[in-house]
Design an enzyme around this catalytic site. Structure first.
Site, mmCIF file in Angstrom:
data_model
loop_
_atom_site.group_PDB
_atom_site.id
_atom_site.type_symbol
_atom_site.label_atom_id
_atom_site.label_comp_id
_atom_site.label_asym_id
_atom_site.label_seq_id
_atom_site.Cartn_x
_atom_site.Cartn_y
_atom_site.Cartn_z
ATOM 1 N N PRO A 11 0.795 -1.229 0.000
ATOM 2 C CA PRO A 11 0.000 0.000 0.000
ATOM 3 C C PRO A 11 0.825 1.276 0.000
ATOM 4 O O PRO A 11 1.882 1.348 0.636
ATOM 5 C CB PRO A 11 -0.813 -0.104 1.300
ATOM 6 C CG PRO A 11 -0.087 -1.084 2.144
ATOM 7 C CD PRO A 11 0.566 -2.046 1.190
ATOM 8 N N ASN A 12 0.310 2.245 -0.726
ATOM 9 C CA ASN A 12 0.865 3.611 -0.831
ATOM 10 C C ASN A 12 2.138 3.701 -1.660
ATOM 11 O O ASN A 12 2.647 4.798 -1.882
ATOM 12 C CB ASN A 12 1.111 4.228 0.564
ATOM 13 C CG ASN A 12 -0.174 4.346 1.347
ATOM 14 O OD1 ASN A 12 -1.147 4.891 0.837
ATOM 15 N ND2 ASN A 12 -0.202 3.826 2.555
ATOM 16 N N ARG A 19 5.288 10.972 -2.423
ATOM 17 C CA ARG A 19 5.059 10.608 -1.031
ATOM 18 C C ARG A 19 6.329 10.792 -0.180
ATOM 19 O O ARG A 19 7.330 10.135 -0.430
ATOM 20 C CB ARG A 19 4.659 9.123 -1.006
ATOM 21 C CG ARG A 19 4.448 8.566 0.355
ATOM 22 C CD ARG A 19 4.382 7.046 0.316
ATOM 23 N NE ARG A 19 4.148 6.551 1.646
ATOM 24 C CZ ARG A 19 4.416 5.337 2.055
ATOM 25 N NH1 ARG A 19 4.908 4.457 1.215
ATOM 26 N NH2 ARG A 19 4.182 4.972 3.290
ATOM 27 N N TYR A 24 11.493 8.633 1.191
ATOM 28 C CA TYR A 24 11.430 7.609 0.133
ATOM 29 C C TYR A 24 12.101 8.028 -1.174
ATOM 30 O O TYR A 24 12.146 7.247 -2.117
ATOM 31 C CB TYR A 24 9.971 7.227 -0.123
ATOM 32 C CG TYR A 24 9.314 6.620 1.103
ATOM 33 C CD1 TYR A 24 9.774 5.423 1.627
ATOM 34 C CD2 TYR A 24 8.263 7.265 1.744
ATOM 35 C CE1 TYR A 24 9.200 4.879 2.762
ATOM 36 C CE2 TYR A 24 7.670 6.720 2.877
ATOM 37 C CZ TYR A 24 8.144 5.534 3.380
ATOM 38 O OH TYR A 24 7.586 4.979 4.504
ATOM 39 N N ASN A 76 7.692 -5.836 -1.074
ATOM 40 C CA ASN A 76 7.718 -4.729 -0.122
ATOM 41 C C ASN A 76 6.297 -4.631 0.419
ATOM 42 O O ASN A 76 5.426 -4.045 -0.223
ATOM 43 C CB ASN A 76 8.133 -3.415 -0.792
ATOM 44 C CG ASN A 76 8.219 -2.270 0.213
ATOM 45 O OD1 ASN A 76 7.762 -2.403 1.350
ATOM 46 N ND2 ASN A 76 8.795 -1.155 -0.197
ATOM 47 N N ALA A 79 3.260 -0.815 4.841
ATOM 48 C CA ALA A 79 2.745 -0.765 6.215
ATOM 49 C C ALA A 79 2.282 -2.134 6.724
ATOM 50 O O ALA A 79 2.312 -2.402 7.936
ATOM 51 C CB ALA A 79 1.608 0.242 6.291
ATOM 52 N N HIS A 82 4.199 -4.419 9.280
ATOM 53 C CA HIS A 82 4.154 -4.244 10.727
ATOM 54 C C HIS A 82 2.830 -4.690 11.338
ATOM 55 O O HIS A 82 2.639 -4.558 12.551
ATOM 56 C CB HIS A 82 4.410 -2.763 11.059
ATOM 57 C CG HIS A 82 5.502 -2.153 10.232
ATOM 58 N ND1 HIS A 82 6.801 -2.601 10.274
ATOM 59 C CD2 HIS A 82 5.484 -1.159 9.287
ATOM 60 C CE1 HIS A 82 7.537 -1.895 9.414
ATOM 61 N NE2 HIS A 82 6.756 -1.013 8.798
ATOM 62 N N ASP A 89 1.197 -15.412 7.060
ATOM 63 C CA ASP A 89 0.742 -16.802 6.951
ATOM 64 C C ASP A 89 0.762 -17.278 5.499
ATOM 65 O O ASP A 89 1.070 -18.436 5.219
ATOM 66 C CB ASP A 89 -0.674 -16.952 7.514
ATOM 67 C CG ASP A 89 -0.694 -16.973 9.044
ATOM 68 O OD1 ASP A 89 0.400 -16.966 9.655
ATOM 69 O OD2 ASP A 89 -1.797 -16.995 9.613
ATOM 70 N N GLU A 100 12.117 -9.956 1.588
ATOM 71 C CA GLU A 100 11.443 -8.733 2.064
ATOM 72 C C GLU A 100 12.303 -7.516 1.726
ATOM 73 O O GLU A 100 13.504 -7.517 1.994
ATOM 74 C CB GLU A 100 11.251 -8.832 3.586
ATOM 75 C CG GLU A 100 10.592 -7.614 4.199
ATOM 76 C CD GLU A 100 10.472 -7.719 5.720
ATOM 77 O OE1 GLU A 100 10.679 -8.821 6.274
ATOM 78 O OE2 GLU A 100 10.188 -6.695 6.350
ATOM 79 N N HIS A 102 12.598 -3.123 1.715
ATOM 80 C CA HIS A 102 12.123 -1.791 2.109
ATOM 81 C C HIS A 102 13.036 -0.725 1.535
ATOM 82 O O HIS A 102 14.264 -0.889 1.530
ATOM 83 C CB HIS A 102 12.084 -1.644 3.634
ATOM 84 C CG HIS A 102 11.142 -2.602 4.271
ATOM 85 N ND1 HIS A 102 9.784 -2.450 4.213
ATOM 86 C CD2 HIS A 102 11.377 -3.757 4.932
ATOM 87 C CE1 HIS A 102 9.207 -3.477 4.829
ATOM 88 N NE2 HIS A 102 10.148 -4.287 5.276
ATOM 89 N N SER A 104 13.276 2.419 2.808
ATOM 90 C CA SER A 104 13.896 3.122 3.939
ATOM 91 C C SER A 104 14.500 2.128 4.931
ATOM 92 O O SER A 104 14.190 0.929 4.895
ATOM 93 C CB SER A 104 12.837 3.983 4.645
ATOM 94 O OG SER A 104 11.833 3.152 5.218
ATOM 95 N N ARG A 109 13.799 4.238 12.099
ATOM 96 C CA ARG A 109 12.597 5.080 12.121
ATOM 97 C C ARG A 109 11.768 4.805 13.383
ATOM 98 O O ARG A 109 12.304 4.299 14.366
ATOM 99 C CB ARG A 109 11.804 4.837 10.820
ATOM 100 C CG ARG A 109 12.624 5.193 9.572
ATOM 101 C CD ARG A 109 11.831 4.980 8.307
ATOM 102 N NE ARG A 109 10.644 5.813 8.264
ATOM 103 C CZ ARG A 109 9.631 5.619 7.409
ATOM 104 N NH1 ARG A 109 9.695 4.633 6.532
ATOM 105 N NH2 ARG A 109 8.587 6.412 7.436
ATOM 106 N N ARG A 113 7.845 0.530 13.447
ATOM 107 C CA ARG A 113 8.361 -0.047 12.192
ATOM 108 C C ARG A 113 9.474 -1.073 12.438
ATOM 109 O O ARG A 113 9.984 -1.685 11.518
ATOM 110 C CB ARG A 113 8.896 1.054 11.271
ATOM 111 C CG ARG A 113 7.820 1.999 10.796
ATOM 112 C CD ARG A 113 8.369 3.002 9.791
ATOM 113 N NE ARG A 113 7.560 4.198 9.777
ATOM 114 C CZ ARG A 113 6.440 4.363 9.070
ATOM 115 N NH1 ARG A 113 6.018 3.407 8.275
ATOM 116 N NH2 ARG A 113 5.741 5.476 9.130
#
Ligand code: DQA
Length: 150
Positions: A11-12, A19, A24, A76, A79, A82, A89, A100, A102, A104, A109, A113
């Protein structure tokens, strides 16, 4: 043999470029996807790239693509990293490994996070290198496949 890599942006991440550029950077999702495609070509991998804002949609994509096409996942979860037991699952359930990623450095942070529901079920992770996190994540996914680790 060419490997099929599923790339998922959570998301986002469709807002990248506009953003919070101090965190970012200025590159857009299109820029990242372009760089990934270029690297995939160099490495002889095939990519399918998705962006989704909804948790269940991400679960569906992982289930469907890992069943029929993908050899590994670069994700990625944004949000949902977290918060999401459902994505955790799902990654644990499928037969293929996930890396995984990211943009940032999540550990530098806010404290919320620092917790990743995804990390324990991922083959490994890359964070803090901006757009390059994805390139390193793609390389890590191919490395993981070569070394036979889920
Ligand atoms: C992010 C870090 C997350 O904490 C955040 O919610 C994001 C982006 C990153 O790529 O740095 O949306 O996953």
């Amino acid at each position: 043999m060419s490997k099929n890599i599923l790339v998922i942006h959570g998301p986002n991440l469709n807002l990248l470029g506009k953003r919070e550029p101090k965190i970012y950077g200025k590159c857009t999702l299109e820029d990242i996807n372009g760089a990934l495609k270029k690297e995939a070509k160099k490495l002889g991998a095939s990519l399918r790239i998705f962006q989704a804002n909804l948790e269940g949609e991400i679960v569906n994509i992982i289930q469907e693509q890992s069943e029929e096409w993908a050899d590994a996942i670069v994700i990625n979860p944004a949000a949902y990293t977290h918060t999401s037991v459902a994505i955790r699952d799902c990654l644990a359930a499928v037969r293929i490994p996930a890396v995984e990623v990211h943009i940032s450095n999540v550990f530098g942070r806010e404290e919320f996070r620092h917790k990743s529901f995804i990390a324990p079920v991922a083959a490994g992770g890359v964070y803090g290198f901006g757009k390059e996190s994805y390139i390193l994540g793609l390389q890590a996914a191919l490395y993981t496949l070569k070394n036979g680790k889920k």
